[in-house]
Design a protein around this motif. Structure first.
Motif, short mmCIF file in Angstrom:
data_model
loop_
_atom_site.label_atom_id
_atom_site.label_comp_id
_atom_site.label_asym_id
_atom_site.label_seq_id
_atom_site.Cartn_x
_atom_site.Cartn_y
_atom_site.Cartn_z
N HIS A 1 0.80 -1.23 0.00
CA HIS A 1 0.00 0.00 0.00
C HIS A 1 0.83 1.27 0.00
CE1 HIS A 1 1.10 -0.23 4.21
NE2 HIS A 1 0.47 -1.40 4.31
N GLY A 2 2.13 1.17 0.31
CA GLY A 2 3.00 2.33 0.25
C GLY A 2 3.06 3.20 1.48
N ASP A 3 2.33 2.86 2.54
CA ASP A 3 2.38 3.65 3.78
C ASP A 3 3.42 3.03 4.70
OD1 ASP A 3 1.91 4.86 6.29
OD2 ASP A 3 -0.20 5.21 5.83
N GLY A 4 4.60 3.63 4.77
CA GLY A 4 5.71 3.06 5.52
C GLY A 4 5.44 2.90 6.99
N ALA A 5 4.73 3.86 7.61
CA ALA A 5 4.44 3.78 9.04
C ALA A 5 3.53 2.60 9.34
CB ALA A 5 3.80 5.09 9.52
N ILE A 6 2.53 2.38 8.51
CA ILE A 6 1.61 1.26 8.71
C ILE A 6 2.29 -0.07 8.41
CG2 ILE A 6 -0.60 0.25 8.01
CD1 ILE A 6 -0.71 2.92 9.65
N LEU A 7 3.14 -0.09 7.39
CA LEU A 7 3.88 -1.32 7.08
C LEU A 7 4.78 -1.71 8.25
CD1 LEU A 7 4.53 -3.45 4.94
CD2 LEU A 7 6.33 -1.95 4.10
N LYS A 8 5.37 -0.72 8.92
CA LYS A 8 6.20 -1.00 10.09
C LYS A 8 5.37 -1.69 11.19
CE LYS A 8 9.20 1.25 13.48
NZ LYS A 8 9.73 2.56 13.96
N VAL A 9 4.14 -1.21 11.40
CA VAL A 9 3.26 -1.84 12.39
C VAL A 9 2.91 -3.25 11.95
CG1 VAL A 9 0.99 -1.72 13.49
CG2 VAL A 9 2.31 0.37 13.15
N GLN A 10 2.63 -3.45 10.66
CA GLN A 10 2.28 -4.78 10.18
C GLN A 10 3.42 -5.77 10.40
OE1 GLN A 10 0.78 -2.99 6.24
NE2 GLN A 10 -0.29 -4.95 6.34
N HIS A 11 4.65 -5.35 10.08
CA HIS A 11 5.79 -6.24 10.29
C HIS A 11 5.96 -6.56 11.77
CE1 HIS A 11 6.84 -6.25 6.20
NE2 HIS A 11 7.52 -5.13 6.14
N GLU B 1 -2.78 8.25 17.88
CA GLU B 1 -3.67 7.10 17.84
C GLU B 1 -4.76 7.24 16.78
OE1 GLU B 1 -5.11 6.19 21.73
OE2 GLU B 1 -3.09 5.91 22.57
N ARG B 2 -5.42 8.39 16.72
CA ARG B 2 -6.50 8.58 15.75
C ARG B 2 -5.95 8.53 14.32
NH1 ARG B 2 -10.23 13.60 17.30
NH2 ARG B 2 -11.29 12.81 15.42
N THR B 3 -4.77 9.08 14.12
CA THR B 3 -4.15 9.04 12.79
C THR B 3 -3.81 7.61 12.41
OG1 THR B 3 -3.21 11.24 13.15
CG2 THR B 3 -2.25 9.90 11.38
N LEU B 4 -3.28 6.85 13.37
CA LEU B 4 -2.97 5.44 13.12
C LEU B 4 -4.22 4.68 12.68
CD1 LEU B 4 -1.26 2.79 13.33
CD2 LEU B 4 -2.05 2.67 15.70
N LEU B 5 -5.32 4.83 13.42
CA LEU B 5 -6.54 4.08 13.11
C LEU B 5 -7.04 4.41 11.70
CD1 LEU B 5 -8.46 4.41 16.50
CD2 LEU B 5 -7.31 2.38 15.59
N ARG B 6 -6.99 5.68 11.34
CA ARG B 6 -7.47 6.09 10.02
C ARG B 6 -6.57 5.55 8.92
NH1 ARG B 6 -5.66 10.17 7.19
NH2 ARG B 6 -4.69 11.17 9.02
N ARG B 7 -5.26 5.72 9.08
CA ARG B 7 -4.34 5.28 8.04
C ARG B 7 -4.24 3.77 7.96
NH1 ARG B 7 0.89 9.17 8.53
NH2 ARG B 7 1.83 7.40 7.38
N PHE B 8 -4.36 3.09 9.09
CA PHE B 8 -4.28 1.62 9.09
C PHE B 8 -5.43 1.03 8.29
CE2 PHE B 8 -4.52 -2.72 10.49
CZ PHE B 8 -3.22 -3.07 10.81
N GLN B 9 -6.65 1.52 8.51
CA GLN B 9 -7.80 0.97 7.78
C GLN B 9 -7.73 1.32 6.31
OE1 GLN B 9 -11.58 1.58 9.66
NE2 GLN B 9 -12.57 0.10 8.31
N LYS B 10 -7.25 2.53 6.00
CA LYS B 10 -7.11 2.91 4.60
C LYS B 10 -6.09 2.02 3.89
CE LYS B 10 -5.89 6.77 1.56
NZ LYS B 10 -5.42 8.18 1.51
N ALA B 11 -4.98 1.70 4.57
CA ALA B 11 -3.90 0.92 3.95
C ALA B 11 -4.24 -0.55 3.84
CB ALA B 11 -2.60 1.11 4.74
N THR B 12 -4.83 -1.12 4.88
CA THR B 12 -5.03 -2.58 4.93
C THR B 12 -6.44 -3.02 4.61
OG1 THR B 12 -5.63 -2.64 7.28
CG2 THR B 12 -3.27 -2.69 6.74
N GLY B 13 -7.40 -2.10 4.66
CA GLY B 13 -8.78 -2.47 4.45
C GLY B 13 -9.45 -3.04 5.69
N LEU B 14 -8.73 -3.06 6.81
CA LEU B 14 -9.25 -3.63 8.05
C LEU B 14 -8.96 -2.68 9.21
CD1 LEU B 14 -7.84 -7.25 7.63
CD2 LEU B 14 -10.24 -6.59 7.36
#
Length: 324
Positions: free
Chosen positions: A217-227, A250-263
C-alpha cells in the motif's frame, strides 16, 4: 498480458540456484494464471506476473532477466529464494543481494525461501524471532549461523505472512501452490495441482480463504506496524503500543491503518491470530484452549467465537477436517 495491476511473483537466481526449481515454479504459476483466466470469475482474481531476478555485469542490484510483463514498472509482490545446489550460500556470496532484499521487504514485498534458500534469507537479518523451516539436515548449521531465528525443521511449510519458508528442495511445489492459493484462491490452486498430478499441501485443502495481509500500500508507518504485529504474533494489540510503533497519533494510526489494509487494527490482529491458530490446530497436539492461549487469547470462549466467525468452522471442526 499481465499489466500494472498484476500480482508479481519474482524468483531470485543467485549463485548455485537450482534452476529446475525456478523453471518448475514458473510453469506452475503460468498454468495457474491461465486456469484463472479460463474461469468465469476472472474479474475476482488479478493476473499473475512471473519474473526472474539476477545480478548482471555492471549492475549493483538484481534486475529482471525474464518477465511475463516486460516494460511494466513497480516492485514485485513476492520474491522467492529457491534451493541452492551444493552447500548453503556464504555471507560474502549473499552480500550483493542482502541490501536489495531488505529494501524490497521494507516497501511491502513478501519474502520466501525453499530449503537452503533460507540461508540467504537469514543473511538479511529479518528473521529475528521468526519461526522458519529448512531441510532437516541443515537445521543445526542454520541455528548456529542465525540463532536469532526460531527453527522448526519438523514442518514442511511455514507461512508467516510477509515471510514464508519451505523445507526440502522439492518443497517448492508446496510453496508455489501456497502462493497460488493466496493470490488466486483454493479453486485455482486445486485445479493447478490436479492438472500437474501433484498432491496439494494438506493445509491448503480448504474451502476457506487464507489471510494474506495487504503489504504493497505504500504507507511506511503502517507497514512497520504490520511487520511488528507479524513478528510478535499480534499478542500486544494495545492501541498506544501500535501508535508508538508507527510513530503516529492514535487517531491518525486508526485512520491510516484501515485505509492501507482495508481492516481495522482489531480485525487485522484477529485474522493474524486465527491464522496462527489454524496452523497449530493442523500440526500440533495442543488442545483448543491451549491454542487459544498460545495465540494470545486468555478467554478460550472468546477465541472460539472469533475463530468460528472468521473460518466458518469451530476449532474442533477445523482440526477434524484439516489435521495434517
Amino acid at each position: 498480458m499481465p499489466g500494472r495491476n498484476a500480482i508479481e511473483i519474482g524468483l531470485v537466481i543467485y549463485p548455485g540456484t537450482q534452476l529446475a526449481a525456478v523453471l518448475g515454479m514458473t510453469d506452475f504459476l503460468m498454468l495457474a494464471d491461465r486456469i484463472a483466466g479460463e474461469q468465469t470469475n476472472r474479474h475476482q482474481a488479478p493476473p499473475l506476473r512471473v519474473s526472474h531476478w539476477q545480478m548482471r555485469d555492471g549492475e549493483h542490484i538484481p534486475v529482471r532477466v525474464f518477465d511475463t510483463a516486460p516494460g511494466v514498472e513497480g516492485p514485485p509482490d513476492v520474491l522467492i529464494l529457491p534451493p541452492r545446489l551444493g552447500p548453503p550460500i556464504e555471507a560474502h556470496e549473499a552480500a550483493p543481494f542482502v541490501g536489495w532484499l531488505r529494501e524490497r521487504h521494507s516497501t511491502g514485498t513478501a519474502l520466501g525461501s525453499i530449503c537452503t534458500g533460507a540461508f540467504l534469507l537469514g543473511e538479511t537479518g529479518l528473521l529475528s524471532g521468526r519461526c522458519i523451516t529448512t531441510h532437516w539436515t541443515f537445521e543445526e548449521a542454520f541455528q548456529a549461523r542465525f540463532p536469532e531465528a526460531r527453527m522448526d525443521a519438523a514442518r514442511l511449510l511455514i507461512d508467516d505472512g510477509d515471510i514464508i519458508t519451505a523445507g526440502g528442495a522439492m518443497a517448492w511445489t508446496d510453496l508455489v501452490l501456497k502462493l497460488i492459493d493466496r493470490h488466486l484462491g483454493p479453486v485455482v490452486m486445486m485445479e493447478t495441482a490436479r492438472r500437474l498430478l501433484v498432491d496439494p499441501p494438506g493445509r491448503e485443502q480448504s474451502y476457506y480463504s487464507v489471510f494474506a495481509p495487504r503489504l504493497n500500500h505504500g504507507d511506511g508507518a503502517i507497514l512497520k506496524v504490520q511487520h511488528w504485529l507479524q513478528a510478535t504474533g499480534a499478542r500486544d494489540i494495545d492501541l498506544a503500543t501500535l501508535a508508538m510503533q508507527a510513530g503516529l497519533e492514535e487517531r491518525t494510526l486508526l485512520r491510516r491503518f484501515q485505509k492501507a489494509t482495508g481492516l481495522t487494527t482489531t480485525e487485522y490482529c484477529q485474522r493474524l491470530r486465527v491464522g496462527k491458530a489454524r496452523e497449530l490446530l493442523q500440526s500440533s497436539p495442543l488442545t483448543a484452549d491451549q491454542v487459544a492461549w498460545e495465540v494470545g487469547y486468555a478467554d478460550a470462549g472468546a477465541f472460539r467465537k472469533v475463530f468460528t466467525r472468521i473460518v466458518g468452522l469451530t476449532p474442533a471442526e477445523y482440526r477434524k477436517r484439516f489435521r495434517a
